[in-house]
Scaffold this motif. Structure first.
Motif, PDB file in Angstrom:
ATOM      1  N   TYR A  31       0.837  -1.205   0.000  1.00 27.40           N
ATOM      2  CA  TYR A  31       0.000   0.000   0.000  1.00 27.40           C
ATOM      3  C   TYR A  31       0.868   1.249   0.000  1.00 27.40           C
ATOM      4  O   TYR A  31       1.850   1.358   0.745  1.00 27.40           O
ATOM      5  CB  TYR A  31      -0.921   0.010   1.229  1.00 27.40           C
ATOM      6  CG  TYR A  31      -1.722   1.292   1.345  1.00 27.40           C
ATOM      7  CD1 TYR A  31      -2.819   1.516   0.528  1.00 27.40           C
ATOM      8  CD2 TYR A  31      -1.348   2.289   2.239  1.00 27.40           C
ATOM      9  CE1 TYR A  31      -3.551   2.701   0.611  1.00 27.40           C
ATOM     10  CE2 TYR A  31      -2.066   3.466   2.332  1.00 27.40           C
ATOM     11  CZ  TYR A  31      -3.157   3.669   1.516  1.00 27.40           C
ATOM     12  OH  TYR A  31      -3.857   4.843   1.593  1.00 27.40           O
ATOM     13  N   ARG A  32       0.491   2.215  -0.830  1.00 27.51           N
ATOM     14  CA  ARG A  32       1.080   3.550  -0.836  1.00 27.51           C
ATOM     15  C   ARG A  32      -0.072   4.533  -0.919  1.00 27.51           C
ATOM     16  O   ARG A  32      -0.963   4.365  -1.745  1.00 27.51           O
ATOM     17  CB  ARG A  32       2.011   3.771  -2.042  1.00 27.51           C
ATOM     18  CG  ARG A  32       3.142   2.764  -2.184  1.00 27.51           C
ATOM     19  CD  ARG A  32       4.149   2.872  -1.046  1.00 27.51           C
ATOM     20  NE  ARG A  32       5.253   1.942  -1.226  1.00 27.51           N
ATOM     21  CZ  ARG A  32       5.303   0.706  -0.774  1.00 27.51           C
ATOM     22  NH1 ARG A  32       4.279   0.212  -0.117  1.00 27.51           N
ATOM     23  NH2 ARG A  32       6.350  -0.054  -0.965  1.00 27.51           N
ATOM     24  N   GLY A  33      -0.056   5.530  -0.064  1.00 24.86           N
ATOM     25  CA  GLY A  33      -1.121   6.516  -0.119  1.00 24.86           C
ATOM     26  C   GLY A  33      -1.418   7.102   1.245  1.00 24.86           C
ATOM     27  O   GLY A  33      -0.651   6.937   2.199  1.00 24.86           O
ATOM     28  N   PRO A  34      -2.551   7.795   1.357  1.00 25.24           N
ATOM     29  CA  PRO A  34      -2.888   8.487   2.598  1.00 25.24           C
ATOM     30  C   PRO A  34      -3.126   7.505   3.745  1.00 25.24           C
ATOM     31  O   PRO A  34      -3.619   6.399   3.545  1.00 25.24           O
ATOM     32  CB  PRO A  34      -4.155   9.264   2.263  1.00 25.24           C
ATOM     33  CG  PRO A  34      -4.660   8.707   0.994  1.00 25.24           C
ATOM     34  CD  PRO A  34      -3.547   7.995   0.318  1.00 25.24           C
ATOM     35  N   LEU A  35      -2.743   7.960   4.928  1.00 21.50           N
ATOM     36  CA  LEU A  35      -2.761   7.096   6.097  1.00 21.50           C
ATOM     37  C   LEU A  35      -3.154   7.913   7.329  1.00 21.50           C
ATOM     38  O   LEU A  35      -2.559   8.957   7.595  1.00 21.50           O
ATOM     39  CB  LEU A  35      -1.357   6.509   6.298  1.00 21.50           C
ATOM     40  CG  LEU A  35      -1.170   5.484   7.386  1.00 21.50           C
ATOM     41  CD1 LEU A  35      -1.859   4.172   7.021  1.00 21.50           C
ATOM     42  CD2 LEU A  35       0.328   5.231   7.583  1.00 21.50           C
ATOM     43  N   VAL A  68      -2.529  12.798  10.057  1.00 26.65           N
ATOM     44  CA  VAL A  68      -2.708  12.260   8.712  1.00 26.65           C
ATOM     45  C   VAL A  68      -1.334  12.299   8.059  1.00 26.65           C
ATOM     46  O   VAL A  68      -0.569  13.256   8.242  1.00 26.65           O
ATOM     47  CB  VAL A  68      -3.699  13.119   7.903  1.00 26.65           C
ATOM     48  CG1 VAL A  68      -3.832  12.604   6.490  1.00 26.65           C
ATOM     49  CG2 VAL A  68      -5.038  13.173   8.589  1.00 26.65           C
ATOM     50  N   ALA A  69      -1.000  11.249   7.316  1.00 26.76           N
ATOM     51  CA  ALA A  69       0.293  11.185   6.643  1.00 26.76           C
ATOM     52  C   ALA A  69       0.114  10.502   5.294  1.00 26.76           C
ATOM     53  O   ALA A  69      -0.996  10.138   4.907  1.00 26.76           O
ATOM     54  CB  ALA A  69       1.295  10.410   7.504  1.00 26.76           C
ATOM     55  N   ARG A  70       1.213  10.335   4.594  1.00 26.48           N
ATOM     56  CA  ARG A  70       1.234   9.553   3.357  1.00 26.48           C
ATOM     57  C   ARG A  70       2.259   8.448   3.531  1.00 26.48           C
ATOM     58  O   ARG A  70       3.407   8.713   3.887  1.00 26.48           O
ATOM     59  CB  ARG A  70       1.602  10.433   2.169  1.00 26.48           C
ATOM     60  CG  ARG A  70       1.589   9.680   0.833  1.00 26.48           C
ATOM     61  CD  ARG A  70       1.729  10.629  -0.350  1.00 26.48           C
ATOM     62  NE  ARG A  70       2.886  11.499  -0.232  1.00 26.48           N
ATOM     63  CZ  ARG A  70       4.115  11.190  -0.664  1.00 26.48           C
ATOM     64  NH1 ARG A  70       4.356  10.026  -1.212  1.00 26.48           N
ATOM     65  NH2 ARG A  70       5.108  12.052  -0.529  1.00 26.48           N
ATOM     66  N   LEU A  71       1.831   7.213   3.337  1.00 27.62           N
ATOM     67  CA  LEU A  71       2.756   6.084   3.350  1.00 27.62           C
ATOM     68  C   LEU A  71       3.431   6.063   1.985  1.00 27.62           C
ATOM     69  O   LEU A  71       2.815   5.739   0.978  1.00 27.62           O
ATOM     70  CB  LEU A  71       2.021   4.774   3.638  1.00 27.62           C
ATOM     71  CG  LEU A  71       2.863   3.515   3.708  1.00 27.62           C
ATOM     72  CD1 LEU A  71       4.012   3.649   4.694  1.00 27.62           C
ATOM     73  CD2 LEU A  71       1.999   2.327   4.072  1.00 27.62           C
ATOM     74  N   ALA A  72       4.685   6.491   1.952  1.00 31.24           N
ATOM     75  CA  ALA A  72       5.390   6.700   0.694  1.00 31.24           C
ATOM     76  C   ALA A  72       6.188   5.489   0.235  1.00 31.24           C
ATOM     77  O   ALA A  72       6.435   5.327  -0.963  1.00 31.24           O
ATOM     78  CB  ALA A  72       6.330   7.908   0.822  1.00 31.24           C
ATOM     79  N   ASN A  73       6.598   4.641   1.186  1.00 28.57           N
ATOM     80  CA  ASN A  73       7.442   3.511   0.823  1.00 28.57           C
ATOM     81  C   ASN A  73       7.435   2.505   1.972  1.00 28.57           C
ATOM     82  O   ASN A  73       7.069   2.836   3.097  1.00 28.57           O
ATOM     83  CB  ASN A  73       8.877   3.985   0.542  1.00 28.57           C
ATOM     84  CG  ASN A  73       9.704   2.965  -0.207  1.00 28.57           C
ATOM     85  OD1 ASN A  73       9.202   1.925  -0.629  1.00 28.57           O
ATOM     86  ND2 ASN A  73      10.973   3.256  -0.368  1.00 28.57           N
ATOM     87  N   HIS A  92       8.299   1.421   7.291  1.00 24.37           N
ATOM     88  CA  HIS A  92       7.212   2.088   6.596  1.00 24.37           C
ATOM     89  C   HIS A  92       7.543   3.577   6.624  1.00 24.37           C
ATOM     90  O   HIS A  92       7.582   4.185   7.693  1.00 24.37           O
ATOM     91  CB  HIS A  92       5.888   1.800   7.287  1.00 24.37           C
ATOM     92  CG  HIS A  92       5.507   0.348   7.230  1.00 24.37           C
ATOM     93  ND1 HIS A  92       4.206  -0.050   7.092  1.00 24.37           N
ATOM     94  CD2 HIS A  92       6.227  -0.797   7.274  1.00 24.37           C
ATOM     95  CE1 HIS A  92       4.147  -1.365   7.056  1.00 24.37           C
ATOM     96  NE2 HIS A  92       5.367  -1.837   7.170  1.00 24.37           N
ATOM     97  N   VAL A  93       7.785   4.144   5.457  1.00 23.97           N
ATOM     98  CA  VAL A  93       8.265   5.519   5.323  1.00 23.97           C
ATOM     99  C   VAL A  93       7.065   6.468   5.221  1.00 23.97           C
ATOM    100  O   VAL A  93       6.231   6.329   4.323  1.00 23.97           O
ATOM    101  CB  VAL A  93       9.175   5.670   4.092  1.00 23.97           C
ATOM    102  CG1 VAL A  93       9.677   7.101   3.964  1.00 23.97           C
ATOM    103  CG2 VAL A  93      10.335   4.680   4.159  1.00 23.97           C
ATOM    104  N   LEU A  94       7.000   7.424   6.147  1.00 19.21           N
ATOM    105  CA  LEU A  94       5.897   8.382   6.206  1.00 19.21           C
ATOM    106  C   LEU A  94       6.353   9.749   5.714  1.00 19.21           C
ATOM    107  O   LEU A  94       7.442  10.210   6.057  1.00 19.21           O
ATOM    108  CB  LEU A  94       5.392   8.504   7.640  1.00 19.21           C
ATOM    109  CG  LEU A  94       4.967   7.192   8.301  1.00 19.21           C
ATOM    110  CD1 LEU A  94       4.650   7.427   9.769  1.00 19.21           C
ATOM    111  CD2 LEU A  94       3.802   6.564   7.564  1.00 19.21           C
TER     112      LEU A  94
END
Length: 142
Positions: A31-35, A68-73, A92-94
């Motif tokens: 998964y990559r996207g908003p978190l 709120v963050a984005r899971l980028a990698n 998990h890169v935020l």
């Protein structure tokens, strides 16, 4: 589709209000996207020495969405990712972390979970229109 991740305090606060941009897990995700960053009801009773200095003075909300963050990698341990990374874990890169002005009380879950529409609505009320638009653009389709 937006996802959420439940994290014990004080680590959720370190993500929301400090420089913690790596979340360590024993599992990987595609998964990559908003978190949504959700603080669990149960705090970590043995946090590392460095984390207490980082979150000193912050209120450690429990059982609530705090950011709120984005899971980028997501990548396996490479030995030099961040001072927050743990050996032998997936990192998990935020990115694009935004702390919520008011934590939103909600029950969390294990793993990456799908937040219900009612929770997303309460979170989006606290974000400006540009941030909400970016979140929706980044969300993967169902």
């Amino acid at each position: 589709m937006m996802r959420a991740l439940t994290i014990r305090q004080p680590y959720a606060a370190a993500i929301a209000h400090a420089d913690k941009r790596i979340e360590n897990r024993v599992w990987r995700t595609a998964y990559r996207g908003p978190l949504l960053i959700h603080a669990s009801l149960t705090p970590d009773r043995r946090p590392g020495r460095g984390v207490s200095a980082v979150v000193r003075g912050l209120q450690l909300d429990l059982g609530a969405v705090v950011a709120v963050a984005r899971l980028a990698n997501c990548h396996p341990d490479d030995g030099a990712c961040s001072p927050w990374s743990l050996p032998g874990h997936y990192h998990h890169v935020l990115e694009d972390v935004t702390a919520l002005p008011l934590p939103v009380p909600w029950k969390g879950a294990q793993g990456l979970w799908t937040p219900p529409d009612a929770l997303l609505a309460r979170v989006c009320l606290q974000l400006d229109e540009a941030r909400v638009s970016r979140l929706l653009e980044q969300a993967e389709p169902c």
